[in-house]
Design a protein around this motif. Structure first.
Motif, PDB file in Angstrom:
ATOM      1  N   LEU A  42      50.276  44.298  27.938  1.00 15.83           N
ATOM      2  CA  LEU A  42      51.294  45.069  28.900  1.00 15.83           C
ATOM      3  C   LEU A  42      50.273  46.606  28.623  1.00 15.83           C
ATOM      4  O   LEU A  42      50.980  47.332  29.901  1.00 15.83           O
ATOM      5  N   MET A  43      49.442  46.877  27.793  1.00 18.64           N
ATOM      6  CA  MET A  43      48.766  48.163  28.295  1.00 18.64           C
ATOM      7  C   MET A  43      47.928  47.711  28.971  1.00 18.64           C
ATOM      8  O   MET A  43      47.369  48.873  29.385  1.00 18.64           O
ATOM      9  N   ASN A  44      47.644  46.651  29.910  1.00 17.24           N
ATOM     10  CA  ASN A  44      45.933  46.389  30.653  1.00 17.24           C
ATOM     11  C   ASN A  44      46.367  45.769  31.838  1.00 17.24           C
ATOM     12  O   ASN A  44      45.512  45.079  31.917  1.00 17.24           O
ATOM     13  N   TYR A  45      47.663  45.510  32.233  1.00 19.03           N
ATOM     14  CA  TYR A  45      48.301  44.268  32.865  1.00 19.03           C
ATOM     15  C   TYR A  45      46.853  44.233  34.234  1.00 19.03           C
ATOM     16  O   TYR A  45      46.959  43.126  35.156  1.00 19.03           O
ATOM     17  N   LYS A  46      47.378  45.455  34.851  1.00 18.47           N
ATOM     18  CA  LYS A  46      46.738  46.178  36.377  1.00 18.47           C
ATOM     19  C   LYS A  46      44.990  45.472  35.807  1.00 18.47           C
ATOM     20  O   LYS A  46      44.075  44.798  37.103  1.00 18.47           O
ATOM     21  N   LYS A  47      44.691  45.287  34.603  1.00 20.64           N
ATOM     22  CA  LYS A  47      43.336  44.827  34.805  1.00 20.64           C
ATOM     23  C   LYS A  47      43.085  43.311  34.486  1.00 20.64           C
ATOM     24  O   LYS A  47      41.541  42.992  34.545  1.00 20.64           O
ATOM     25  N   ILE A  48      43.567  41.988  33.874  1.00 21.43           N
ATOM     26  CA  ILE A  48      43.759  41.534  33.408  1.00 21.43           C
ATOM     27  C   ILE A  48      43.741  40.451  34.028  1.00 21.43           C
ATOM     28  O   ILE A  48      44.280  39.771  34.321  1.00 21.43           O
ATOM     29  N   LEU A  49      45.614  40.878  34.730  1.00 20.87           N
ATOM     30  CA  LEU A  49      45.946  40.002  35.842  1.00 20.87           C
ATOM     31  C   LEU A  49      45.737  40.226  37.053  1.00 20.87           C
ATOM     32  O   LEU A  49      45.253  41.254  37.015  1.00 20.87           O
ATOM     33  N   ASP A  50      45.729  39.051  37.938  1.00 19.99           N
ATOM     34  CA  ASP A  50      45.814  38.904  39.416  1.00 19.99           C
ATOM     35  C   ASP A  50      46.972  38.992  39.741  1.00 19.99           C
ATOM     36  O   ASP A  50      47.835  38.277  39.584  1.00 19.99           O
ATOM     37  N   PRO A  51      47.280  39.754  40.650  1.00 21.30           N
ATOM     38  CA  PRO A  51      48.692  40.104  41.458  1.00 21.30           C
ATOM     39  C   PRO A  51      48.806  38.497  41.954  1.00 21.30           C
ATOM     40  O   PRO A  51      50.429  38.306  42.363  1.00 21.30           O
ATOM     41  N   GLY A  52      47.963  38.423  42.413  1.00 25.19           N
ATOM     42  CA  GLY A  52      48.129  37.051  42.952  1.00 25.19           C
ATOM     43  C   GLY A  52      47.996  35.371  42.926  1.00 25.19           C
ATOM     44  O   GLY A  52      48.438  34.652  43.220  1.00 25.19           O
ATOM     45  N   LYS A  53      48.478  36.015  41.675  1.00 24.30           N
ATOM     46  CA  LYS A  53      48.427  34.182  40.614  1.00 24.30           C
ATOM     47  C   LYS A  53      49.885  34.370  39.866  1.00 24.30           C
ATOM     48  O   LYS A  53      49.860  35.085  40.036  1.00 24.30           O
ATOM     49  N   LYS A  54      50.179  32.467  39.807  1.00 25.27           N
ATOM     50  CA  LYS A  54      50.941  32.478  38.208  1.00 25.27           C
ATOM     51  C   LYS A  54      50.923  32.527  37.045  1.00 25.27           C
ATOM     52  O   LYS A  54      49.506  32.022  36.606  1.00 25.27           O
ATOM     53  N   TYR A  55      51.933  33.561  36.054  1.00 24.29           N
ATOM     54  CA  TYR A  55      51.190  33.282  34.970  1.00 24.29           C
ATOM     55  C   TYR A  55      52.481  32.768  34.163  1.00 24.29           C
ATOM     56  O   TYR A  55      53.531  33.193  34.269  1.00 24.29           O
ATOM     57  N   TYR A  56      52.161  32.224  32.974  1.00 23.48           N
ATOM     58  CA  TYR A  56      53.649  31.247  32.014  1.00 23.48           C
ATOM     59  C   TYR A  56      53.080  32.078  30.972  1.00 23.48           C
ATOM     60  O   TYR A  56      51.753  31.771  29.752  1.00 23.48           O
ATOM     61  N   ILE A  57      54.026  32.076  30.142  1.00 23.00           N
ATOM     62  CA  ILE A  57      53.929  32.945  29.245  1.00 23.00           C
ATOM     63  C   ILE A  57      54.914  32.697  27.812  1.00 23.00           C
ATOM     64  O   ILE A  57      56.091  32.580  28.222  1.00 23.00           O
ATOM     65  N   ILE A  58      54.054  32.129  26.946  1.00 23.76           N
ATOM     66  CA  ILE A  58      54.613  31.688  25.466  1.00 23.76           C
ATOM     67  C   ILE A  58      54.820  32.788  24.401  1.00 23.76           C
ATOM     68  O   ILE A  58      53.371  33.209  24.571  1.00 23.76           O
ATOM     69  N   CYS A  59      55.358  32.199  23.343  1.00 25.85           N
ATOM     70  CA  CYS A  59      55.589  33.314  22.458  1.00 25.85           C
ATOM     71  C   CYS A  59      55.712  32.043  21.287  1.00 25.85           C
ATOM     72  O   CYS A  59      56.307  31.199  21.825  1.00 25.85           O
ATOM     73  N   HIS A  60      55.580  32.137  19.826  1.00 29.17           N
ATOM     74  CA  HIS A  60      55.994  31.174  18.949  1.00 29.17           C
ATOM     75  C   HIS A  60      57.786  31.250  18.913  1.00 29.17           C
ATOM     76  O   HIS A  60      57.821  29.944  19.263  1.00 29.17           O
ATOM     77  N   LYS A  61      58.305  32.723  18.805  1.00 24.94           N
ATOM     78  CA  LYS A  61      59.748  32.297  18.997  1.00 24.94           C
ATOM     79  C   LYS A  61      60.156  33.004  20.031  1.00 24.94           C
ATOM     80  O   LYS A  61      61.591  32.968  20.000  1.00 24.94           O
ATOM     81  N   GLY A  62      59.789  33.106  20.742  1.00 28.98           N
ATOM     82  CA  GLY A  62      60.530  33.910  21.754  1.00 28.98           C
ATOM     83  C   GLY A  62      60.534  34.973  22.574  1.00 28.98           C
ATOM     84  O   GLY A  62      60.757  35.766  23.420  1.00 28.98           O
ATOM     85  N   TYR A  63      60.873  36.194  21.549  1.00 30.08           N
ATOM     86  CA  TYR A  63      61.155  37.656  21.712  1.00 30.08           C
ATOM     87  C   TYR A  63      59.824  38.077  22.545  1.00 30.08           C
ATOM     88  O   TYR A  63      60.054  38.464  23.041  1.00 30.08           O
ATOM     89  N   LEU A  64      58.526  37.899  22.067  1.00 32.79           N
ATOM     90  CA  LEU A  64      57.492  38.729  22.919  1.00 32.79           C
ATOM     91  C   LEU A  64      57.684  37.930  24.210  1.00 32.79           C
ATOM     92  O   LEU A  64      57.147  39.301  25.025  1.00 32.79           O
TER      93      LEU A  64
END
Length: 85
Positions: A42-64
């Motif tokens: 969340l602090m570096n999303y512009k550097k890490i993510l490509d706005p033209g791609k699809k991302y699938y986000i997971i965590c163990h409990k679902g909160y994050l």
């Protein structure tokens, strides 16, 4: 917010990102995922993510993952929460 179950995900859909803390990821990694801690993403999303791609986000409990998907959706990214059950 878009959601799918883990058993519905395949790598052709997009990148699977597990947003658990790295110590937790070492204990319970999600097969096929890369680990980027939620705060770092969340602090570096512009550097890490490509706005033209699809991302699938997971965590163990679902909160994050729910938090990350909500914020990234607000910024216009194509993100889907992956439910682990």
């Amino acid at each position: 917010m878009k959601r799918i179950r883990l058993n519905e995900y395949n790598s052709n859909l997009g990148t699977l990102i597990d947003v658990q803390h790295p110590e937790d990821y070492l204990k319970t990694p999600t097969v096929g995922s890369i680990n980027i801690y939620a705060d770092k993403l969340l602090m570096n999303y512009k550097k890490i993510l490509d706005p033209g791609k699809k991302y699938y986000i997971i965590c163990h409990k679902g909160y994050l993952s729910r938090k990350v998907v909500s914020v990234l959706e607000f910024y216009g990214y194509d993100v889907t929460q992956v439910i682990n059950n």
